[in-house]
Scaffold this motif. Sequence first.
Motif, PDB file in Angstrom:
ATOM      1  N   SER A 178       0.824  -1.218   0.000  1.00  0.00           N
ATOM      2  CA  SER A 178       0.000   0.000   0.000  1.00  0.00           C
ATOM      3  C   SER A 178       0.853   1.261   0.000  1.00  0.00           C
ATOM      4  CB  SER A 178      -0.930  -0.002   1.217  1.00  0.00           C
ATOM      5  OG  SER A 178      -0.196   0.136   2.427  1.00  0.00           O
ATOM      6  N   THR A 179       2.049   1.195   0.606  1.00  0.00           N
ATOM      7  CA  THR A 179       2.887   2.395   0.686  1.00  0.00           C
ATOM      8  C   THR A 179       3.710   2.633  -0.575  1.00  0.00           C
ATOM      9  OG1 THR A 179       4.640   1.121   1.798  1.00  0.00           O
ATOM     10  CG2 THR A 179       3.063   2.297   3.192  1.00  0.00           C
ATOM     11  N   VAL A 180       3.939   1.599  -1.382  1.00  0.00           N
ATOM     12  CA  VAL A 180       4.764   1.773  -2.586  1.00  0.00           C
ATOM     13  C   VAL A 180       3.942   1.831  -3.865  1.00  0.00           C
ATOM     14  CG1 VAL A 180       6.730   0.628  -1.504  1.00  0.00           C
ATOM     15  CG2 VAL A 180       5.150  -0.716  -2.915  1.00  0.00           C
ATOM     16  N   THR A 181       2.640   1.566  -3.786  1.00  0.00           N
ATOM     17  CA  THR A 181       1.819   1.508  -5.007  1.00  0.00           C
ATOM     18  C   THR A 181       1.805   2.833  -5.749  1.00  0.00           C
ATOM     19  OG1 THR A 181       0.388  -0.242  -4.134  1.00  0.00           O
ATOM     20  CG2 THR A 181      -0.495   1.118  -5.913  1.00  0.00           C
ATOM     21  N   LEU A 182       1.467   3.915  -5.069  1.00  0.00           N
ATOM     22  CA  LEU A 182       1.385   5.218  -5.736  1.00  0.00           C
ATOM     23  C   LEU A 182       2.750   5.696  -6.240  1.00  0.00           C
ATOM     24  CD1 LEU A 182      -1.202   7.169  -3.524  1.00  0.00           C
ATOM     25  CD2 LEU A 182      -1.574   5.971  -5.689  1.00  0.00           C
ATOM     26  N   PRO A 183       3.822   5.599  -5.450  1.00  0.00           N
ATOM     27  CA  PRO A 183       5.134   5.987  -5.997  1.00  0.00           C
ATOM     28  C   PRO A 183       5.546   5.173  -7.214  1.00  0.00           C
ATOM     29  CG  PRO A 183       5.238   5.834  -3.609  1.00  0.00           C
ATOM     30  CD  PRO A 183       3.912   5.289  -4.010  1.00  0.00           C
ATOM     31  N   ILE A 184       5.276   3.862  -7.208  1.00  0.00           N
ATOM     32  CA  ILE A 184       5.643   3.025  -8.354  1.00  0.00           C
ATOM     33  C   ILE A 184       4.848   3.431  -9.590  1.00  0.00           C
ATOM     34  CG2 ILE A 184       5.452   0.685  -9.287  1.00  0.00           C
ATOM     35  CD1 ILE A 184       6.360  -0.367  -6.595  1.00  0.00           C
ATOM     36  N   ILE A 185       3.556   3.704  -9.415  1.00  0.00           N
ATOM     37  CA  ILE A 185       2.740   4.148 -10.554  1.00  0.00           C
ATOM     38  C   ILE A 185       3.275   5.457 -11.113  1.00  0.00           C
ATOM     39  CG2 ILE A 185       0.453   4.953 -11.252  1.00  0.00           C
ATOM     40  CD1 ILE A 185      -0.746   3.000  -9.246  1.00  0.00           C
ATOM     41  N   ALA A 186       3.637   6.390 -10.217  1.00  0.00           N
ATOM     42  CA  ALA A 186       4.156   7.684 -10.669  1.00  0.00           C
ATOM     43  C   ALA A 186       5.437   7.518 -11.474  1.00  0.00           C
ATOM     44  CB  ALA A 186       4.399   8.587  -9.460  1.00  0.00           C
ATOM     45  N   LEU A 187       6.298   6.587 -11.051  1.00  0.00           N
ATOM     46  CA  LEU A 187       7.552   6.353 -11.757  1.00  0.00           C
ATOM     47  C   LEU A 187       7.364   5.528 -13.024  1.00  0.00           C
ATOM     48  CD1 LEU A 187       9.874   5.532  -8.709  1.00  0.00           C
ATOM     49  CD2 LEU A 187      10.045   7.540 -10.186  1.00  0.00           C
ATOM     50  N   SER A 188       6.246   4.805 -13.131  1.00  0.00           N
ATOM     51  CA  SER A 188       6.067   3.847 -14.224  1.00  0.00           C
ATOM     52  C   SER A 188       5.412   4.439 -15.460  1.00  0.00           C
ATOM     53  CB  SER A 188       5.227   2.656 -13.739  1.00  0.00           C
ATOM     54  OG  SER A 188       5.868   1.957 -12.708  1.00  0.00           O
ATOM     55  N   ILE A 189       4.707   5.553 -15.328  1.00  0.00           N
ATOM     56  CA  ILE A 189       3.925   6.080 -16.455  1.00  0.00           C
ATOM     57  C   ILE A 189       4.798   6.303 -17.685  1.00  0.00           C
ATOM     58  CG2 ILE A 189       2.495   7.983 -17.255  1.00  0.00           C
ATOM     59  CD1 ILE A 189       1.113   6.180 -15.251  1.00  0.00           C
ATOM     60  N   GLY A 190       5.863   7.051 -17.527  1.00  0.00           N
ATOM     61  CA  GLY A 190       6.744   7.327 -18.665  1.00  0.00           C
ATOM     62  C   GLY A 190       7.439   6.084 -19.176  1.00  0.00           C
ATOM     63  N   SER A 191       7.807   5.172 -18.259  1.00  0.00           N
ATOM     64  CA  SER A 191       8.493   3.947 -18.659  1.00  0.00           C
ATOM     65  C   SER A 191       7.588   3.037 -19.470  1.00  0.00           C
ATOM     66  CB  SER A 191       9.004   3.203 -17.417  1.00  0.00           C
ATOM     67  OG  SER A 191       9.918   3.994 -16.696  1.00  0.00           O
ATOM     68  N   ILE A 192       6.326   2.948 -19.081  1.00  0.00           N
ATOM     69  CA  ILE A 192       5.367   2.133 -19.837  1.00  0.00           C
ATOM     70  C   ILE A 192       5.269   2.642 -21.265  1.00  0.00           C
ATOM     71  CG2 ILE A 192       2.922   1.550 -20.058  1.00  0.00           C
ATOM     72  CD1 ILE A 192       2.779   1.514 -17.002  1.00  0.00           C
ATOM     73  N   ALA A 193       5.171   3.956 -21.411  1.00  0.00           N
ATOM     74  CA  ALA A 193       5.075   4.544 -22.748  1.00  0.00           C
ATOM     75  C   ALA A 193       6.327   4.258 -23.573  1.00  0.00           C
ATOM     76  CB  ALA A 193       4.853   6.053 -22.629  1.00  0.00           C
ATOM     77  N   ALA A 194       7.505   4.380 -22.947  1.00  0.00           N
ATOM     78  CA  ALA A 194       8.761   4.171 -23.672  1.00  0.00           C
ATOM     79  C   ALA A 194       8.901   2.724 -24.135  1.00  0.00           C
ATOM     80  CB  ALA A 194       9.939   4.565 -22.794  1.00  0.00           C
ATOM     81  N   ILE A 195       8.633   1.788 -23.237  1.00  0.00           N
ATOM     82  CA  ILE A 195       8.787   0.368 -23.580  1.00  0.00           C
ATOM     83  C   ILE A 195       7.743  -0.058 -24.597  1.00  0.00           C
ATOM     84  CG2 ILE A 195       8.652  -1.972 -22.644  1.00  0.00           C
ATOM     85  CD1 ILE A 195       9.862  -0.829 -20.060  1.00  0.00           C
ATOM     86  N   ALA A 196       6.499   0.397 -24.429  1.00  0.00           N
ATOM     87  CA  ALA A 196       5.444   0.040 -25.380  1.00  0.00           C
ATOM     88  C   ALA A 196       5.766   0.564 -26.772  1.00  0.00           C
ATOM     89  CB  ALA A 196       4.106   0.593 -24.893  1.00  0.00           C
ATOM     90  N   GLN A 197       6.251   1.801 -26.845  1.00  0.00           N
ATOM     91  CA  GLN A 197       6.590   2.385 -28.142  1.00  0.00           C
ATOM     92  C   GLN A 197       7.741   1.630 -28.801  1.00  0.00           C
ATOM     93  OE1 GLN A 197       4.992   4.837 -29.668  1.00  0.00           O
ATOM     94  NE2 GLN A 197       6.331   4.873 -31.448  1.00  0.00           N
ATOM     95  N   GLN A 198       8.767   1.300 -28.016  1.00  0.00           N
ATOM     96  CA  GLN A 198       9.919   0.593 -28.554  1.00  0.00           C
ATOM     97  C   GLN A 198       9.533  -0.800 -29.040  1.00  0.00           C
ATOM     98  OE1 GLN A 198      13.428   1.569 -28.865  1.00  0.00           O
ATOM     99  NE2 GLN A 198      13.110  -0.173 -30.202  1.00  0.00           N
ATOM    100  N   LEU A 199       8.753  -1.512 -28.250  1.00  0.00           N
ATOM    101  CA  LEU A 199       8.358  -2.870 -28.632  1.00  0.00           C
ATOM    102  C   LEU A 199       7.419  -2.854 -29.827  1.00  0.00           C
ATOM    103  CD1 LEU A 199       8.778  -5.805 -27.805  1.00  0.00           C
ATOM    104  CD2 LEU A 199       6.686  -5.652 -26.455  1.00  0.00           C
ATOM    105  N   ARG A 200       6.515  -1.896 -29.868  1.00  0.00           N
ATOM    106  CA  ARG A 200       5.615  -1.781 -31.022  1.00  0.00           C
ATOM    107  C   ARG A 200       6.411  -1.638 -32.306  1.00  0.00           C
ATOM    108  NH1 ARG A 200       4.536   2.343 -34.190  1.00  0.00           N
ATOM    109  NH2 ARG A 200       2.532   2.425 -35.341  1.00  0.00           N
ATOM    110  N   ASN A 201       7.359  -0.706 -32.313  1.00  0.00           N
ATOM    111  CA  ASN A 201       8.148  -0.474 -33.525  1.00  0.00           C
ATOM    112  C   ASN A 201       8.977  -1.708 -33.888  1.00  0.00           C
ATOM    113  OD1 ASN A 201       7.140   2.135 -33.534  1.00  0.00           O
ATOM    114  ND2 ASN A 201       8.921   3.010 -32.518  1.00  0.00           N
TER     115      ASN A 201
END
Length: 313
Positions: A178-201
């Motif tokens: 419960s204490t790490v969920t929100l910080p992890i989500i905040a750090l993950s948003i940009g990373s999800i976009a980067a990895i998804a874009q790279q894998l898609r291409n």
Amino acid sequence: MLAFIARRLGAGIVLAWVVVTGMFFFLKFTGADPARGALGLYATEDQVATKREQLGLDRPVLEQYWDWLSHALQGDLGMSSAQNTPVIELLGTRLPVTVSLAVGATLVPAMIGTLLGMLAAVKPGRFDRGLQVVMVLGFALPNFWVAIILALIFAVKLRWLPATGYIHITNDPIGWLSTVTLPIIALSIGSIAAIAQQLRNSVISVSSQDYVRTLRSRGLSSRRILLTNVLRNAAPPALTMLSLQFIAAMSGAAIVERVFALQGIGSVAINASGNSDIQVIMGVLLFTVLLVVLVNLIVDIAYSALNPKVRVS
């Protein structure tokens, strides 16, 4: 494989030595004064001189460097000049916080980014275009801004998750989550976009290769070709991106920890910089570099498993 791992590990150790050595001399020649940082601005020159002698700062720089390096190789990172606490103990209590955030902010994007990237590649049209817009927004949003918005919505207004504090996983796994969920989500948003874009291409590029068309002509299902052939050859660039996102998560954790009042090594590094606490700064840097080397080694091993040719490159 063992020779490949040994080469990569050796290169990582040399890199870590170069980085920490360069930082040690950089801090020495920038005029950082741990004695003044420990005593404060109002200490007299005599008091500062006595403190410098106690800390061994009056010795030649090369002698100080060898003393730090020889002790570091034995697991002794010295004492914090500002807090008078062993650096290894100070980092030992703070490192689990930052590592939890960085690992979580690497695994979550790896799973979600892989899924979104594959879907975008195999479902052209509205879904792909809509996902491209979401990816651009993910790149553009700063993680500290996302952290503030998440805290306001889910912690302050909805009260679903705590806004501050950290619970160790060994004490209460559910509380830790419960204490790490929100910080992890905040750090993950940009990373999800980067990895998804790279894998898609990568998936789109590999899918256009001649051998993939040959496999389709043999009657193999598109799902089997995607999972067993295309994804295997498209994964290496995404793995490289994943290792870069771990480094970004380690650096971004320093700011996100401030938002959620988490006492990780980011806050330790910021406080040490303000106090010119060189021993703590060097300890934080050493742990960070070693973590990055370890993650890159794991990525290299996974890369070599997907493409054995890299073992002889």
